[in-house]
Design an enzyme around this catalytic site. Structure first.
Site, PDB file in Angstrom:
ATOM      1  N   GLY A 242       0.780  -1.232   0.000  1.00 31.89           N
ATOM      2  CA  GLY A 242       0.000   0.000   0.000  1.00 31.89           C
ATOM      3  C   GLY A 242       0.807   1.275   0.000  1.00 31.89           C
ATOM      4  O   GLY A 242       0.237   2.371  -0.051  1.00 31.89           O
ATOM      5  N   GLU A 277       5.258  -6.014   2.182  1.00 30.80           N
ATOM      6  CA  GLU A 277       5.065  -6.491   0.812  1.00 30.80           C
ATOM      7  C   GLU A 277       4.902  -5.325  -0.161  1.00 30.80           C
ATOM      8  O   GLU A 277       3.867  -5.187  -0.823  1.00 30.80           O
ATOM      9  CB  GLU A 277       3.860  -7.430   0.750  1.00 30.80           C
ATOM     10  CG  GLU A 277       4.039  -8.687   1.591  1.00 30.80           C
ATOM     11  CD  GLU A 277       2.847  -9.625   1.514  1.00 30.80           C
ATOM     12  OE1 GLU A 277       1.784  -9.212   0.986  1.00 30.80           O
ATOM     13  OE2 GLU A 277       2.955 -10.775   1.994  1.00 30.80           O
ATOM     14  N   PRO A 278       5.905  -4.464  -0.283  1.00 33.28           N
ATOM     15  CA  PRO A 278       5.802  -3.368  -1.255  1.00 33.28           C
ATOM     16  C   PRO A 278       5.851  -3.898  -2.679  1.00 33.28           C
ATOM     17  O   PRO A 278       6.647  -4.788  -3.002  1.00 33.28           O
ATOM     18  CB  PRO A 278       7.033  -2.509  -0.943  1.00 33.28           C
ATOM     19  CG  PRO A 278       8.021  -3.482  -0.384  1.00 33.28           C
ATOM     20  CD  PRO A 278       7.208  -4.480   0.392  1.00 33.28           C
ATOM     21  N   GLY A 279       5.013  -3.370  -3.529  1.00 30.92           N
ATOM     22  CA  GLY A 279       5.033  -3.717  -4.950  1.00 30.92           C
ATOM     23  C   GLY A 279       5.174  -2.463  -5.771  1.00 30.92           C
ATOM     24  O   GLY A 279       6.237  -2.134  -6.284  1.00 30.92           O
ATOM     25  N   CYS A 344     -12.420  -2.848 -30.064  1.00 35.93           N
ATOM     26  CA  CYS A 344     -13.802  -2.558 -30.445  1.00 35.93           C
ATOM     27  C   CYS A 344     -14.762  -2.721 -29.280  1.00 35.93           C
ATOM     28  O   CYS A 344     -15.976  -2.602 -29.458  1.00 35.93           O
ATOM     29  CB  CYS A 344     -14.225  -3.453 -31.607  1.00 35.93           C
ATOM     30  SG  CYS A 344     -14.251  -5.212 -31.198  1.00 35.93           S
TER      31      CYS A 344
END
Length: 393
Positions: A242, A277-279, A344
């Site tokens: 987060g 848990e940094p992403g 489309c």
């Protein structure tokens, strides 16, 4: 010359950010984009600067010396990105067997990989256990029983619900056990003689409220007490992800967030292992996403712009409310545009009433900074359009 989505809005945000974030972020130097385009343009691409990934990893560790980062592979699973993380002594968390295979092929020890998907298929559990994965998340008694039936000696951590106030994407609801259900899960763990060894939570993606981490940690400490009372041995605190990156909104810096976290964990015993848990935080700032205008149209007085990358081609997060800064080479006065992707499908509409130069036209380039996370990772071949390239410097 690059024209931002709204110069006035960005100036206003910058004034706020100078108060809110005293440590400005680093972004990929635009000269690298110019150099890449000298090689020609064939399709949308992401250009990643690995030195910025290194910078972000080191900054995270410096701000949170007791917290070891486990990169969320889903944010950007490019092999070269993973290799950079390994070189920076960053560990990993996964959500699937494919992500596990990627890490194992690069020599990451299975025992240090955390399986943080709260609901896993039995087949994936069996595969992970066979490869030596030891740590598994859960947020229900049903998942606890499933994990134990596959791997009786699994080390497990309980994902609890915590406030997501101030997050651009609240993640509460789909995952996270509520306080009323925790006792049942702890009781089930003791009945099965299971090693329920830790607690985790997630404050929501792009969280701009540091106090969410404090509340999550306080709740985790209470659960630790309940675990010990039941005879369990809690020894892991996973404070999740987060951590925000800069787009068009002011954000608290990692240093501001760390002040809250460090104070909250200050009195935890030394035997409690603390991870995060940094992403997005580790990879977003490292890259620009580049695409091209394939056409424009005017319908009933409304201006439309179509890119060769839309929600199926790497820019899906804008449909969920992420406000990227959008840059162009044009210098005309801003007008209101609606922006869509090339497919489309009628849902492939990215943004409405976005202020961009009136003279944008076919074949113009669009540059999106700080787009290293959840762009190419989300992309698909829907409608036969190609996946974006990823270039790493």
């Amino acid at each position: 010359m690059l024209i931002p989505i709204s110069s006035a809005a960005l100036r206003e945000n910058t004034q706020f950010e100078n108060l809110f974030d005293t440590h400005p972020e680093v972004s990929l130097n635009f000269k690298h984009i110019q150099e890449q385009l000298l090689n020609g343009y064939h399709k949308p691409f992401l250009l990643v600067d690995s030195s910025i990934i290194r910078h972000k990893a080191r900054r995270f560790k410096a701000a949170l010396p007791r917290v070891h980062p486990h990169y969320a592979v889903k944010a950007n699973p490019d092999r070269r990105v993973i290799e950079t993380m390994i070189e920076e002594n960053v560990s990993f968390e996964i959500a699937s067997s494919t992500e596990l295979d990627l890490l194992l092929a690069l020599g990451v020890p299975a025992a240090e990989i955390f399986y943080s998907n709260p609901v896993k298929s039995r087949a994936y559990l069996e595969y992970a256990a066979s490869k030596g994965v030891e740590w598994y998340v859960l947020d229900s008694a049903e998942e606890l029983r499933k994990i134990v039936s596959v791997k009786a000696d699994a080390k497990m951590y309980l994902r609890i619900d915590t406030p997501n106030i101030g997050s651009d994407w609240p993640l509460a609801g789909k995952f996270g056990t509520h306080l009323t259900d925790i006792k049942e899960i702890i009781t089930e763990a003791t009945t099965l003689n299971a090693d329920l060894a830790g607690v985790t939570f997630h404050v929501g993606s792009q969280c701009r409220n540091p106090q969410n981490w404090r509340v999550g940690i306080e709740r985790a400490i209470k659960v630790f007490s309940d675990m010990r009372t039941a005879g369990l041995n809690p020894r892991l605190l996973n404070i999740g992800g987060g951590y925000p990156v800069r787009h068009t909104k002011p954000i608290p810096s990692i240093d501001v967030i760390a002040d809250v976290i460090n104070e909250a964990i200050n009195h935890l015993p030394k035997h409690i292992r603390i991870i995060a848990e940094p992403g997005r935080y580790l990879v977003s700032d490292s890259a620009y996403f580049v695409c091209r205008v394939v056409g424009t149209a005017t319908r009933n007085g409304k201006r439309w712009m179509y890119w060769d990358a839309g929600m199926f081609g790497g820019v899906i997060e804008v449909t969920e409310g992420l406000h990227y800064e959008i840059l162009t080479d044009r210098k005309g006065s801003n007008i209101s545009w609606s922006i869509a992707g090339p497919t489309c499908d009628s849902v492939d509409v990215l943004m409405q009433e976005v202020l961009l130069p009136h003279d944008i036209q076919e074949d113009d380039f669009i540059y999106i900074p700080n787009a290293g996370a959840y762009t190419t990772a989300y992309a698909s071949n829907f409608n036969g359009f190609p996946l974006p390239d990823v270039f790493v410097i």
